[in-house]
Design a protein around this motif. Structure first.
Motif, mmCIF file in Angstrom:
data_model
loop_
_atom_site.group_PDB
_atom_site.id
_atom_site.type_symbol
_atom_site.label_atom_id
_atom_site.label_comp_id
_atom_site.label_asym_id
_atom_site.label_seq_id
_atom_site.Cartn_x
_atom_site.Cartn_y
_atom_site.Cartn_z
ATOM 1 N N TYR A 233 -105.527 -11.713 -100.868
ATOM 2 C CA TYR A 233 -105.538 -12.876 -99.980
ATOM 3 C C TYR A 233 -104.154 -13.516 -99.949
ATOM 4 N N ARG A 234 -103.567 -13.690 -101.109
ATOM 5 C CA ARG A 234 -102.225 -14.281 -101.180
ATOM 6 C C ARG A 234 -101.193 -13.397 -100.479
ATOM 7 N N GLN A 235 -101.336 -12.084 -100.634
ATOM 8 C CA GLN A 235 -100.398 -11.161 -99.992
ATOM 9 C C GLN A 235 -100.505 -11.226 -98.475
ATOM 10 N N LYS A 236 -101.700 -11.530 -97.978
ATOM 11 C CA LYS A 236 -101.934 -11.588 -96.537
ATOM 12 C C LYS A 236 -101.606 -12.963 -95.936
ATOM 13 N N SER A 237 -101.354 -13.949 -96.770
ATOM 14 C CA SER A 237 -101.148 -15.311 -96.294
ATOM 15 C C SER A 237 -99.821 -15.457 -95.552
ATOM 16 N N PHE A 238 -99.866 -16.111 -94.374
ATOM 17 C CA PHE A 238 -98.609 -16.416 -93.713
ATOM 18 C C PHE A 238 -98.270 -17.901 -93.865
ATOM 19 N N VAL A 239 -99.008 -18.586 -94.756
ATOM 20 C CA VAL A 239 -98.757 -19.997 -95.020
ATOM 21 C C VAL A 239 -97.806 -20.174 -96.204
ATOM 22 N N LEU A 240 -97.972 -19.348 -97.238
ATOM 23 C CA LEU A 240 -97.159 -19.498 -98.443
ATOM 24 C C LEU A 240 -95.669 -19.393 -98.135
ATOM 25 N N GLY A 241 -94.927 -20.349 -98.684
ATOM 26 C CA GLY A 241 -93.483 -20.368 -98.493
ATOM 27 C C GLY A 241 -93.042 -21.057 -97.219
ATOM 28 N N LYS A 242 -93.998 -21.553 -96.423
ATOM 29 C CA LYS A 242 -93.650 -22.182 -95.147
ATOM 30 C C LYS A 242 -93.873 -23.694 -95.187
ATOM 31 N N LYS A 243 -93.208 -24.379 -94.275
ATOM 32 C CA LYS A 243 -93.376 -25.818 -94.126
ATOM 33 C C LYS A 243 -94.698 -26.092 -93.411
ATOM 34 N N VAL A 244 -95.465 -27.007 -93.956
ATOM 35 C CA VAL A 244 -96.770 -27.316 -93.367
ATOM 36 C C VAL A 244 -96.912 -28.823 -93.170
ATOM 37 N N THR A 245 -97.775 -29.157 -92.216
ATOM 38 C CA THR A 245 -98.092 -30.552 -91.929
ATOM 39 C C THR A 245 -99.602 -30.724 -92.051
ATOM 40 N N PHE A 246 -100.024 -31.806 -92.692
ATOM 41 C CA PHE A 246 -101.458 -32.069 -92.795
ATOM 42 C C PHE A 246 -101.685 -33.573 -92.876
ATOM 43 N N GLN A 247 -102.919 -33.964 -92.570
ATOM 44 C CA GLN A 247 -103.289 -35.368 -92.641
ATOM 45 C C GLN A 247 -104.298 -35.581 -93.763
ATOM 46 N N GLN A 248 -104.141 -36.679 -94.455
ATOM 47 C CA GLN A 248 -105.066 -37.020 -95.530
ATOM 48 C C GLN A 248 -105.210 -38.536 -95.578
ATOM 49 N N LYS A 249 -106.448 -38.999 -95.423
ATOM 50 C CA LYS A 249 -106.751 -40.435 -95.442
ATOM 51 C C LYS A 249 -105.891 -41.208 -94.441
#
Length: 318
Positions: free
Chosen positions: A263-279
């Motif tokens: 799963y980690r090997q297939k991830s295109f999220v790891l190592g990238k800049k991400v945006t998320f909302q929380q509360k």
């Protein structure tokens, strides 16, 4: 079996042409009944070649319950529908009725498809795969595998294996191809808190199989695509469905770290800049890890946040 089913079975057993007269005699029906059965099969999507010497079955991408049961190596009940409001709802009803498991529900078209946070997704008849699996795991909650992770790996690797494409996984449950979404996974569970056990789990998914790129609404053109965006598939949906579940049931039996590593090997999220909302607050950071429980670790610079899949959705990845 109906005459239509019998005719289909006989044609599938032959590689040569079979005359209408021979089919009528073998099935003890009239030539007219055979002709009507052929027309019904063609209306259902089956490809049948017509010649003066008779009929011949051609490879057809029609969801087939008997074929799926034969190709999926783990014994399970399979129900195939021409259309369904939602295969997740079909599975939920089966759970309430205490029907045998594992049980797979597959629809040619889904009228009310939805994913995480009840988000709708685009569907077309005979061009997608809409299915849900009902399971009753016999294990304590702490011993249960991360089913969404297992499913994502099985789905992505099945597509790669059968098509030669290279898919990737967007945390936590979406499959991407060339930067666009082709599939989404949804897992729901009911638990017995007092017994610390899971009553049942339903794993559903929608796969854009051969929806032509031009068929997507304008708002989705840059966000979604299909495994076969031209509309011409090189494999059948039955082939892919069987490959997905064969891989899934194999992963269930091995060390959970095997699936997590893949799963980690297939991830295109790891190592990238991400945006998320929380509360109500927006955060920007770098995705640096996926925990053994499937959580995403994001480095904000001043601190690290661990995101649970059921609470957070990434709004941007760069």
């Amino acid at each position: 079996m109906t005459v239509k089913d019998e005719v289909l079975k006989k044609l599938k057993q032959q590689t040569a042409f079979v005359s209408g007269e021979a089919l009528a005699q073998e099935l003890n029906v009239s030539r007219t009944a055979v002709w009507k059965a052929i027309k019904e099969l063609e209306k259902a999507g089956y490809h049948i070649e017509h010649r003066s010497v008779g009929y011949r079955y051609l490879s057809s991408d029609v969801l087939d319950q008997a074929e799926l049961v034969k190709k999926i190596t783990t014994p399970l009940a399979v129900e195939v529908f021409e259309t369904s409001t939602s295969t997740m709802k079909d599975a939920q009803l089966a759970a309430l009725e205490n029907r045998s498991t594992p049980r797979l529900f597959v629809a040619d078209m889904q009228q009310a498809p939805h994913g995480r946070f009840n988000r709708p997704f685009f569907a077309l008849p005979r061009a997608g795969i809409y299915m849900s699996l009902l399971l009753r795991p016999q294990a304590e909650l702490t011993a249960l595998p991360q089913y969404t992770i297992l499913m994502a790996v099985a789905l992505a690797e099945a597509i790669d294996h059968l098509t030669g494409l290279t898919t990737s996984i967007k945390w936590v449950n979406d499959i991407y191809l060339n930067g666009k979404k082709i599939a989404g996974i949804l897992s729901e569970a009911t638990t017995d808190v007092e017994a610390n056990r899971l009553n049942c789990i339903i794993i559903g998914m929608g796969i854009n199989f051969s929806i032509p790129q031009t068929a997507y609404p304008a708002a989705l053109q840059t966000k979604a695509t299909s495994i076969f965006p031209t509309g011409e598939a090189t494999i059948t949906r039955n082939d892919l469905i069987a490959e997905i579940w064969n891989r899934f049931f194999e992963l269930v039996t091995v060390d959970p770290n095997v699936a997590l590593t893949r799963y980690r090997q297939k991830s295109f999220v790891l190592g990238k800049k991400v945006t998320f909302q929380q509360k109500g607050q927006t955060f920007f950071g770098t995705a640096i890890a996926i925990t053994e429980h499937g959580e995403l670790v994001v480095d904000l610079g001043s601190e690290q946040k661990v995101l649970a899949s059921g609470e957070i959705s990434l709004s941007a990845i760069q």
